[in-house]
Scaffold this active site. Structure first.
Site, PDB file in Angstrom:
ATOM      1  N   LYS A 113       0.849  -1.195   0.000  1.00 35.88           N
ATOM      2  CA  LYS A 113       0.000   0.000   0.000  1.00 35.88           C
ATOM      3  C   LYS A 113       0.887   1.248   0.000  1.00 35.88           C
ATOM      4  CE  LYS A 113      -4.099  -1.944   2.012  1.00 35.88           C
ATOM      5  NZ  LYS A 113      -3.659  -3.310   1.660  1.00 35.88           N
TER       6      LYS A 113
ATOM      7  N   ASP B  85      -1.114  -1.800  -4.343  1.00 37.78           N
ATOM      8  CA  ASP B  85      -2.536  -1.790  -4.005  1.00 37.78           C
ATOM      9  C   ASP B  85      -3.118  -0.398  -4.245  1.00 37.78           C
ATOM     10  OD1 ASP B  85      -2.583  -4.417  -3.131  1.00 37.78           O
ATOM     11  OD2 ASP B  85      -2.422  -3.930  -1.005  1.00 37.78           O
ATOM     12  N   MET B  86      -4.431  -0.349  -4.434  1.00 43.49           N
ATOM     13  CA  MET B  86      -5.086   0.958  -4.575  1.00 43.49           C
ATOM     14  C   MET B  86      -5.878   1.244  -3.310  1.00 43.49           C
ATOM     15  SD  MET B  86      -5.277   3.556  -6.536  1.00 43.49           S
ATOM     16  CE  MET B  86      -4.971   3.248  -8.277  1.00 43.49           C
TER      17      MET B  86
ATOM     18  N   GLN C  71      -9.949   0.081  -9.538  1.00 46.17           N
ATOM     19  CA  GLN C  71     -11.197  -0.191  -8.825  1.00 46.17           C
ATOM     20  C   GLN C  71     -12.392   0.095  -9.739  1.00 46.17           C
ATOM     21  OE1 GLN C  71      -9.946   2.764  -6.110  1.00 46.17           O
ATOM     22  NE2 GLN C  71      -9.622   1.353  -4.411  1.00 46.17           N
TER      23      GLN C  71
ATOM     24  N   ARG D 197      -4.470  -5.562 -11.441  1.00 47.17           N
ATOM     25  CA  ARG D 197      -5.467  -6.283 -10.642  1.00 47.17           C
ATOM     26  C   ARG D 197      -6.752  -5.456 -10.717  1.00 47.17           C
ATOM     27  NH1 ARG D 197      -4.316  -5.903  -4.699  1.00 47.17           N
ATOM     28  NH2 ARG D 197      -2.889  -7.636  -5.020  1.00 47.17           N
TER      29      ARG D 197
ATOM     30  N   LYS E 258     -13.455  -4.588  -7.245  1.00 47.34           N
ATOM     31  CA  LYS E 258     -14.585  -3.657  -7.155  1.00 47.34           C
ATOM     32  C   LYS E 258     -14.158  -2.357  -6.474  1.00 47.34           C
ATOM     33  CE  LYS E 258     -18.428  -6.936  -6.972  1.00 47.34           C
ATOM     34  NZ  LYS E 258     -19.492  -7.532  -6.139  1.00 47.34           N
ATOM     35  N   GLY E 259     -13.351  -2.463  -5.430  1.00 48.52           N
ATOM     36  CA  GLY E 259     -12.994  -1.299  -4.613  1.00 48.52           C
ATOM     37  C   GLY E 259     -13.644  -1.447  -3.251  1.00 48.52           C
TER      38      GLY E 259
ATOM     39  N   THR F  62     -11.994 -11.018  -7.397  1.00 44.36           N
ATOM     40  CA  THR F  62     -13.384 -10.973  -6.929  1.00 44.36           C
ATOM     41  C   THR F  62     -13.789 -12.335  -6.382  1.00 44.36           C
ATOM     42  OG1 THR F  62     -15.667 -10.498  -7.547  1.00 44.36           O
ATOM     43  CG2 THR F  62     -14.316 -11.543  -9.239  1.00 44.36           C
ATOM     44  N   HIS F  63     -14.748 -12.310  -5.437  1.00 46.34           N
ATOM     45  CA  HIS F  63     -15.369 -13.552  -4.961  1.00 46.34           C
ATOM     46  C   HIS F  63     -16.806 -13.622  -5.445  1.00 46.34           C
ATOM     47  CE1 HIS F  63     -12.623 -11.745  -1.932  1.00 46.34           C
ATOM     48  NE2 HIS F  63     -12.011 -12.891  -2.094  1.00 46.34           N
TER      49      HIS F  63
ATOM     50  N   ARG G 192     -10.950  -3.389  10.250  1.00 43.41           N
ATOM     51  CA  ARG G 192     -11.425  -2.811   8.993  1.00 43.41           C
ATOM     52  C   ARG G 192     -12.136  -3.882   8.163  1.00 43.41           C
ATOM     53  NH1 ARG G 192      -9.270  -1.409   4.073  1.00 43.41           N
ATOM     54  NH2 ARG G 192      -7.173  -2.116   4.532  1.00 43.41           N
TER      55      ARG G 192
HETATM   56  C1  LIG Z   1      -6.842 -10.331  -4.075  1.00 42.18           C
HETATM   57  C2  LIG Z   1      -7.630  -9.099  -3.770  1.00 42.18           C
HETATM   58  C3  LIG Z   1      -6.980  -7.885  -3.658  1.00 42.18           C
HETATM   59  C4  LIG Z   1      -7.701  -6.716  -3.400  1.00 42.18           C
HETATM   60  N1  LIG Z   1      -7.055  -5.504  -3.412  1.00 42.18           N
HETATM   61  C5  LIG Z   1      -7.779  -4.373  -3.277  1.00 42.18           C
HETATM   62  C6  LIG Z   1      -7.177  -3.090  -3.432  1.00 42.18           C
HETATM   63  O1  LIG Z   1      -5.967  -2.959  -3.686  1.00 42.18           O
HETATM   64  N2  LIG Z   1      -7.960  -1.995  -3.277  1.00 42.18           N
HETATM   65  C7  LIG Z   1      -9.298  -2.088  -3.000  1.00 42.18           C
HETATM   66  O2  LIG Z   1      -9.962  -1.054  -2.898  1.00 42.18           O
HETATM   67  N3  LIG Z   1      -9.890  -3.298  -2.852  1.00 42.18           N
HETATM   68  C8  LIG Z   1      -9.168  -4.420  -2.984  1.00 42.18           C
HETATM   69  N4  LIG Z   1      -9.794  -5.641  -2.854  1.00 42.18           N
HETATM   70  C9  LIG Z   1     -11.161  -5.721  -2.314  1.00 42.18           C
HETATM   71  C10 LIG Z   1     -12.192  -5.604  -3.409  1.00 42.18           C
HETATM   72  O3  LIG Z   1     -12.196  -4.297  -3.916  1.00 42.18           O
HETATM   73  C11 LIG Z   1     -13.601  -5.918  -2.846  1.00 42.18           C
HETATM   74  O4  LIG Z   1     -13.939  -4.991  -1.876  1.00 42.18           O
HETATM   75  C12 LIG Z   1     -13.732  -7.292  -2.233  1.00 42.18           C
HETATM   76  O5  LIG Z   1     -13.058  -8.241  -3.001  1.00 42.18           O
HETATM   77  C13 LIG Z   1     -15.210  -7.688  -2.146  1.00 42.18           C
HETATM   78  O6  LIG Z   1     -15.795  -7.625  -3.428  1.00 42.18           O
HETATM   79  P1  LIG Z   1     -16.168  -8.924  -4.301  1.00 42.18           P
HETATM   80  O7  LIG Z   1     -15.817  -8.622  -5.708  1.00 42.18           O
HETATM   81  O8  LIG Z   1     -15.540 -10.122  -3.730  1.00 42.18           O
HETATM   82  O9  LIG Z   1     -17.746  -8.975  -4.267  1.00 42.18           O
HETATM   83  P2  LIG Z   1     -18.765  -9.011  -3.023  1.00 42.18           P
HETATM   84  O10 LIG Z   1     -20.090  -8.871  -3.638  1.00 42.18           O
HETATM   85  O11 LIG Z   1     -18.381  -8.014  -1.983  1.00 42.18           O
HETATM   86  O12 LIG Z   1     -18.538 -10.438  -2.453  1.00 42.18           O
HETATM   87  C14 LIG Z   1     -19.078 -11.590  -3.038  1.00 42.18           C
HETATM   88  C15 LIG Z   1     -19.155 -12.664  -1.975  1.00 42.18           C
HETATM   89  O13 LIG Z   1     -17.830 -13.016  -1.571  1.00 42.18           O
HETATM   90  C16 LIG Z   1     -17.776 -13.220  -0.161  1.00 42.18           C
HETATM   91  N5  LIG Z   1     -16.852 -12.232   0.427  1.00 42.18           N
HETATM   92  C17 LIG Z   1     -16.382 -11.125  -0.156  1.00 42.18           C
HETATM   93  N6  LIG Z   1     -15.488 -10.485   0.644  1.00 42.18           N
HETATM   94  C18 LIG Z   1     -15.422 -11.213   1.777  1.00 42.18           C
HETATM   95  C19 LIG Z   1     -14.672 -11.106   2.988  1.00 42.18           C
HETATM   96  N7  LIG Z   1     -13.804 -10.108   3.203  1.00 42.18           N
HETATM   97  N8  LIG Z   1     -14.848 -12.060   3.939  1.00 42.18           N
HETATM   98  C20 LIG Z   1     -15.696 -13.075   3.745  1.00 42.18           C
HETATM   99  N9  LIG Z   1     -16.429 -13.242   2.613  1.00 42.18           N
HETATM  100  C21 LIG Z   1     -16.296 -12.329   1.645  1.00 42.18           C
HETATM  101  C22 LIG Z   1     -19.169 -13.077   0.350  1.00 42.18           C
HETATM  102  O14 LIG Z   1     -19.761 -14.341   0.348  1.00 42.18           O
HETATM  103  C23 LIG Z   1     -19.820 -12.199  -0.681  1.00 42.18           C
HETATM  104  O15 LIG Z   1     -21.198 -12.382  -0.740  1.00 42.18           O
HETATM  105  C24 LIG Z   1      -9.099  -6.802  -3.177  1.00 42.18           C
HETATM  106  C25 LIG Z   1      -9.758  -8.020  -3.285  1.00 42.18           C
HETATM  107  C26 LIG Z   1      -9.045  -9.163  -3.598  1.00 42.18           C
HETATM  108  C27 LIG Z   1      -9.781 -10.446  -3.750  1.00 42.18           C
END
Ligand SMILES: Cc1cc2nc3c(=O)[nH]c(=O)nc-3n(C[C@H](O)[C@H](O)[C@H](O)COP(=O)(O)OP(=O)(O)OC[C@H]3O[C@@H](n4cnc5c(N)ncnc54)[C@H](O)[C@@H]3O)c2cc1C
Length: 302
Positions: free
Chosen positions: A91, A125-126, A155, A176, A179-180, A218-219, A278
């Site tokens: 970061k 990272d952003m 993001q 990478r 979503k953000g 993303t998840h 956080r």
């Molecule tokens: C490898 C990686 C690096 C990232 N780096 C950054 C970055 O540099 N800057 C930034 O702003 N964001 C970063 N993020 C976070 C990203 O922006 C999202 O906020 C986060 O991934 C949740 O969004 P989603 O796409 O998984 O969808 P969501 O709709 O939020 O999640 C989909 C499903 O995944 C599961 N899930 C998601 N997050 C979690 C969690 N923390 N714990 C448990 N279950 C969860 C839940 O079941 C949820 O319903 C990163 C994410 C990943 C995977």
């Protein structure tokens, strides 16, 4: 999010530290580099790649920023000596961006040189939108200085991101896409869930069209499915999926079994408590677990 969840999320800072540690343990390797090494070794055995993150952000003293930079250099040494398949994520505020742009740039250069000795890679990272322009400038400056072993994060929720992708096109960035995670106003960010998804897909298309290597972070099952369609004609080494440690591990296994590269974000460090708070505040589903763990602990005491 229920009213109870909301209340618990607000009260999180009052939750006893051991409870936070217990609830967040699947998401954090531990306080020390050795913990990170163990987790990455396990992930590598499962056919997954890793990116190691040294916890620490919004550093307020230059010495702290330099200490984190040195810690990252040790991370790269450990990756090499332990034969791990991992790069590192950093970061900008952990390397001192809030103190001075030049300090952060200098620390990033130190890191990139340390990574380059073993042909390794650093992902910047952003963070929140107050840092977006500076972070992109750091990336441009590093590339202009000849560093190729560096990637950026974009993001999808930011309205500016498609324009940023076009601006970056000439350097074919390694990106990478996520979503953000920060709370941003609707004037600069899409706040509607479906609008963020739509923007993610548009950004992914734009990046792939311009030949960028993309880490699809993303998840979200809907986005994973959309991405799978879009990368169907690519070779396995031309993209990767990325997930956070402890999240959707079964889905990660399925992606690996399907022949896709899958990288897991592995945070470790002594700032685990701040990071956990956080993350837990961002994931209200955990609130119920915390409530149960807290009640269990209180009952256990009495
Ligand atoms: C490898 C990686 C690096 C990232 N780096 C950054 C970055 O540099 N800057 C930034 O702003 N964001 C970063 N993020 C976070 C990203 O922006 C999202 O906020 C986060 O991934 C949740 O969004 P989603 O796409 O998984 O969808 P969501 O709709 O939020 O999640 C989909 C499903 O995944 C599961 N899930 C998601 N997050 C979690 C969690 N923390 N714990 C448990 N279950 C969860 C839940 O079941 C949820 O319903 C990163 C994410 C990943 C995977």
């Amino acid at each position: 999010m229920t009213l109870l969840d909301r209340a618990i999320v607000r009260l999180l800072p009052a939750v006893p530290k051991p409870v936070v540690k217990f609830v967040s343990s699947p998401y954090i390797a531990g306080p020390a580099l050795a913990d990170g090494v163990l987790v990455v070794r396990r992930l590598n055995r499962e056919g997954k790649l890793a990116t190691i993150d040294v916890l620490g952000e919004e550093i307020t003293r230059e010495a702290e920023a330099r200490a984190i930079t040195q810690e990252y250099c040790t991370v790269f040494e450990a990756i090499e000596s332990e034969g791990l398949d991992s790069n590192a994520s950093v970061k900008p505020t952990a390397l001192g961006l809030d103190l001075s742009y030049e300090l952060c740039l200098e620390n990033l250069e130190t890191l990139l040189r340390a990574a380059a000795t073993n042909e390794n890679f650093v992902r910047i990272d952003m963070e929140d939108s107050s840092t977006t322009s500076d972070t992109l400038r750091l990336y441009h400056d590093l590339r202009a200085r000849g560093f190729d072993n560096v990637g950026i994060v974009l993001q999808a929720y930011l309205r500016r991101t498609l324009d940023d992708i076009r601006t970056l096109a000439d350097v074919q960035p390694n990106v990478r896409l996520c979503k953000g995670i920060y709370v941003e106003p609707s004037s600069i960010a899409f706040t509607d869930y479906d609008a963020v998804r739509a923007s993610f897909v548009s950004c992914l298309d734009a990046l792939l069209d311009q030949g960028s290597y993309v880490g699809v972070a993303t998840h979200d099952e809907w986005l994973i499915a959309s991405a799978l369609q879009r990368v169907a004609d690519l070779e396995p080494l031309e993209y990767e999926f990325q997930m956070l440690l402890g999240v959707r591990e079964q889905r990660a296994d399925e992606l690996v079994a399907g022949g896709h590269r899958l990288r897991v974000y592995v945070p470790y460090g002594r700032y685990w408590y701040e990071y956990s708070l956080r993350r837990l505040q961002e994931n209200p589903a955990m609130a119920g677990t915390i409530a149960r763990a807290t009640v269990g602990r209180v009952l256990g005491r009495s």
